[in-house]
Structures are given as structure tokens and as C-alpha cells.
Design a protein around this motif. Sequence first.
Motif, PDB file in Angstrom:
ATOM      1  N   ASP A   1      10.549  10.755   6.733  1.00 33.15           N
ATOM      2  CA  ASP A   1       9.359  10.035   6.284  1.00 33.15           C
ATOM      3  C   ASP A   1       9.630   8.545   6.131  1.00 33.15           C
ATOM      4  N   ASN A   2      10.880   8.168   5.882  1.00 30.51           N
ATOM      5  CA  ASN A   2      11.229   6.751   5.905  1.00 30.51           C
ATOM      6  C   ASN A   2      11.117   6.196   7.328  1.00 30.51           C
ATOM      7  N   GLU A   3      11.522   6.990   8.302  1.00 29.19           N
ATOM      8  CA  GLU A   3      11.352   6.584   9.698  1.00 29.19           C
ATOM      9  C   GLU A   3       9.869   6.384  10.012  1.00 29.19           C
ATOM     10  N   GLY A   4       9.040   7.295   9.484  1.00 29.06           N
ATOM     11  CA  GLY A   4       7.598   7.167   9.674  1.00 29.06           C
ATOM     12  C   GLY A   4       7.077   5.883   9.065  1.00 29.06           C
ATOM     13  N   ARG A   5       7.593   5.539   7.885  1.00 26.21           N
ATOM     14  CA  ARG A   5       7.156   4.308   7.234  1.00 26.21           C
ATOM     15  C   ARG A   5       7.501   3.079   8.066  1.00 26.21           C
ATOM     16  N   ILE A   6       8.751   3.009   8.512  1.00 30.39           N
ATOM     17  CA  ILE A   6       9.189   1.859   9.299  1.00 30.39           C
ATOM     18  C   ILE A   6       8.349   1.728  10.563  1.00 30.39           C
ATOM     19  N   THR A   7       8.150   2.846  11.237  1.00 30.58           N
ATOM     20  CA  THR A   7       7.386   2.818  12.483  1.00 30.58           C
ATOM     21  C   THR A   7       5.924   2.487  12.228  1.00 30.58           C
ATOM     22  N   SER A   8       5.398   2.890  11.070  1.00 27.19           N
ATOM     23  CA  SER A   8       4.004   2.581  10.753  1.00 27.19           C
ATOM     24  C   SER A   8       3.783   1.080  10.615  1.00 27.19           C
ATOM     25  N   LEU A   9       4.781   0.370  10.090  1.00 24.83           N
ATOM     26  CA  LEU A   9       4.673  -1.081   9.985  1.00 24.83           C
ATOM     27  C   LEU A   9       4.668  -1.727  11.363  1.00 24.83           C
ATOM     28  N   ASP A  10       5.503  -1.206  12.248  1.00 22.53           N
ATOM     29  CA  ASP A  10       5.544  -1.758  13.601  1.00 22.53           C
ATOM     30  C   ASP A  10       4.256  -1.459  14.358  1.00 22.53           C
ATOM     31  N   GLU A  11       3.674  -0.290  14.106  1.00 32.80           N
ATOM     32  CA  GLU A  11       2.385   0.022  14.718  1.00 32.80           C
ATOM     33  C   GLU A  11       1.320  -0.958  14.235  1.00 32.80           C
ATOM     34  N   ALA A  12       1.349  -1.287  12.937  1.00 31.06           N
ATOM     35  CA  ALA A  12       0.381  -2.240  12.389  1.00 31.06           C
ATOM     36  C   ALA A  12       0.561  -3.620  13.022  1.00 31.06           C
ATOM     37  N   ILE A  13       1.818  -4.009  13.263  1.00 35.40           N
ATOM     38  CA  ILE A  13       2.082  -5.283  13.918  1.00 35.40           C
ATOM     39  C   ILE A  13       1.548  -5.260  15.346  1.00 35.40           C
ATOM     40  N   HIS A  14       1.838  -4.201  16.062  1.00 34.26           N
ATOM     41  CA  HIS A  14       1.440  -4.093  17.469  1.00 34.26           C
ATOM     42  C   HIS A  14      -0.073  -4.036  17.639  1.00 34.26           C
ATOM     43  N   THR A  15      -0.755  -3.252  16.800  1.00 31.78           N
ATOM     44  CA  THR A  15      -2.200  -3.061  16.945  1.00 31.78           C
ATOM     45  C   THR A  15      -3.005  -4.147  16.257  1.00 31.78           C
ATOM     46  N   ARG A  16      -2.315  -5.009  15.487  1.00 28.66           N
ATOM     47  CA  ARG A  16      -2.980  -6.067  14.714  1.00 28.66           C
ATOM     48  C   ARG A  16      -3.954  -5.476  13.713  1.00 28.66           C
ATOM     49  N   SER A  17      -3.575  -4.349  13.114  1.00 31.90           N
ATOM     50  CA  SER A  17      -4.464  -3.683  12.162  1.00 31.90           C
ATOM     51  C   SER A  17      -3.665  -2.967  11.078  1.00 31.90           C
TER      52      SER A  17
ATOM     53  N   ALA B   1      -1.256   5.857   9.616  1.00 27.71           N
ATOM     54  CA  ALA B   1       0.128   6.019   9.175  1.00 27.71           C
ATOM     55  C   ALA B   1       0.528   5.023   8.104  1.00 27.71           C
ATOM     56  N   PHE B   2      -0.081   3.840   8.094  1.00 26.21           N
ATOM     57  CA  PHE B   2       0.328   2.812   7.142  1.00 26.21           C
ATOM     58  C   PHE B   2       0.128   3.302   5.703  1.00 26.21           C
ATOM     59  N   GLY B   3      -1.047   3.788   5.376  1.00 22.22           N
ATOM     60  CA  GLY B   3      -1.314   4.288   4.036  1.00 22.22           C
ATOM     61  C   GLY B   3      -0.717   5.655   3.777  1.00 22.22           C
ATOM     62  N   PHE B   4      -0.393   6.378   4.830  1.00 19.14           N
ATOM     63  CA  PHE B   4       0.192   7.710   4.704  1.00 19.14           C
ATOM     64  C   PHE B   4       1.609   7.630   4.129  1.00 19.14           C
ATOM     65  N   TYR B   5       2.373   6.636   4.589  1.00 24.53           N
ATOM     66  CA  TYR B   5       3.775   6.531   4.202  1.00 24.53           C
ATOM     67  C   TYR B   5       4.055   5.468   3.143  1.00 24.53           C
ATOM     68  N   ASN B   6       3.126   4.550   2.909  1.00 19.46           N
ATOM     69  CA  ASN B   6       3.338   3.441   1.985  1.00 19.46           C
ATOM     70  C   ASN B   6       2.378   3.523   0.811  1.00 19.46           C
ATOM     71  N   THR B   7       2.868   3.240  -0.385  1.00 19.06           N
ATOM     72  CA  THR B   7       1.992   3.222  -1.554  1.00 19.06           C
ATOM     73  C   THR B   7       2.530   2.208  -2.571  1.00 19.06           C
ATOM     74  N   GLY B   8       1.688   1.803  -3.500  1.00 17.66           N
ATOM     75  CA  GLY B   8       2.112   0.923  -4.577  1.00 17.66           C
ATOM     76  C   GLY B   8       2.676  -0.403  -4.101  1.00 17.66           C
ATOM     77  N   GLN B   9       3.758  -0.844  -4.756  1.00 18.81           N
ATOM     78  CA  GLN B   9       4.380  -2.118  -4.426  1.00 18.81           C
ATOM     79  C   GLN B   9       4.821  -2.176  -2.967  1.00 18.81           C
ATOM     80  N   ALA B  10       5.320  -1.067  -2.451  1.00 19.26           N
ATOM     81  CA  ALA B  10       5.782  -1.048  -1.061  1.00 19.26           C
ATOM     82  C   ALA B  10       4.636  -1.320  -0.095  1.00 19.26           C
ATOM     83  N   ALA B  11       3.468  -0.744  -0.366  1.00 17.57           N
ATOM     84  CA  ALA B  11       2.311  -0.962   0.500  1.00 17.57           C
ATOM     85  C   ALA B  11       1.845  -2.411   0.434  1.00 17.57           C
ATOM     86  N   ARG B  12       1.808  -2.968  -0.761  1.00 16.51           N
ATOM     87  CA  ARG B  12       1.354  -4.349  -0.903  1.00 16.51           C
ATOM     88  C   ARG B  12       2.324  -5.323  -0.231  1.00 16.51           C
TER      89      ARG B  12
END
Length: 218
Positions: A87-103, A108-119
Motif C-alpha cells: 500500500d506504500n507502493e500504491g501511495r507513491i505511485t498515486s502521487l506520480d499519477e497525479a503529477i502525470h494526469t495533472r489532477s 488512488a490519491f485519496g485511497f492511499y493518502n490521508t491527514g497530514q500526508a494527503a495535505r
Amino acid sequence: MNRRSLTAVSLAVAAVLSLSACGGGGGKSGEGDEIAGADGGGSTSAAPEPSASPEVERPVIKLPKDMENVFEGGATGDPVVEAVLRDNEGRITSLDEAIHTRSLERPAFGFYNTGQAARGAAVWVQGFYDDGITWTGTVRYYDRKVTVEGKEKDKALLSYCSDETKAYNKDIKTGKTSGEVDDSADSRVFYITRLVKNDKGVWQTTEVNSKRGASQCR
């Protein structure tokens, strides 16, 4: 510096660098910020988690061919540790997906990230948007160590290193790359991350700390 530095928005890590088992990655911004899907929901589909029952499907994450993450040491023989790493791998990849898609609205972004980490992650990703860049190449994640905590084994501390030597910023408009460094130590980042297993069996990252050029990753 290879990729856009996460250190500028990360928490200070001096107090925790001496821990025998560590982990990490992001930063923090305004306490009132809300991230779409940060409750661990979202549309899904993916591989099973060994420690969750019933199994919750993971969001499908798609990255371009020129954006690659390599994760070392995923097979430990401990299903809980392997679930944390996955799930940490999912988190890291979710950030890269957000960078790539500009969104930041990808499931996946909210699925793996919450609280301070999400912000903190949202601040970091937004920096790519503001600079008009993405990244290209390969990032290697290694020396990953997990300590499972809590009576219910629903909390974890994860430390790992990243090697960004072969990853570069890419200008979206021109396609030109930049980010070569003279000192390879500047391309290595040490992370300390806290995760909590939610009621759906997903190990969400709640807190991230990072230090670029840390001696632990040389």
C-alpha cells in the motif's frame, strides 16, 4: 536537482532519524485542506492484500512508459509487512499519477493518502503544476523497513530510501529534461512514514517525513 524536491514541504526529521525502523515522504500545509476521496474510497481494481478480509479492491493506477518506479524487497514472508509495503507502493505511485494526469482527483490519491500526508502530498504535486513540469526516468526505492505497532497490529512505521539519479524534470510544453546533479547524494532521499490500517483493510499513509542527501541512503 533530480525531480522537484519534496524536502521543501516535508516535516523536520532530525528527531526521528535515529530510530531503528523508519519510513517517510511528504509535508504539510493548511490544516483545513480537504483531499477528494481521502476516506479511502474511490473506484477500484487490483491485486489482493494478504492481511485484509474481506478484500477491498485497489484503484487502477496507470503511468506513462517513461515514468517508472522500482521497488526492492517486497517479499518478506510476513503478510502484514508485505501489505504495508504494497500500500506504500500504491501511495507513491498515486502521487506520480497525479503529477502525470495533472489532477489530484484521481481515485488512488485519496485511497492511499490521508491527514497530514494527503495535505503535504497535495502541496508537493501542486508544485509540479505551478512549475509546468512532470518527471521522466526511473526512481528506485530500497532499504525498506517496517515496524508494525499497536495491539491490533493496525499501525506501522516504515522507512525507506529513494534513488532519483535516473529521474529528471521534464518541461511539459517543450519536452526538454533537466535535473542532472554533480553529487549523487543529492539524488537520494530518506523517508520515514506512518501508516494506519483503516476499516477497509487499507494501509493509509498518515504522516510523512523526508530528508534529501541523508547519510542513511548513501
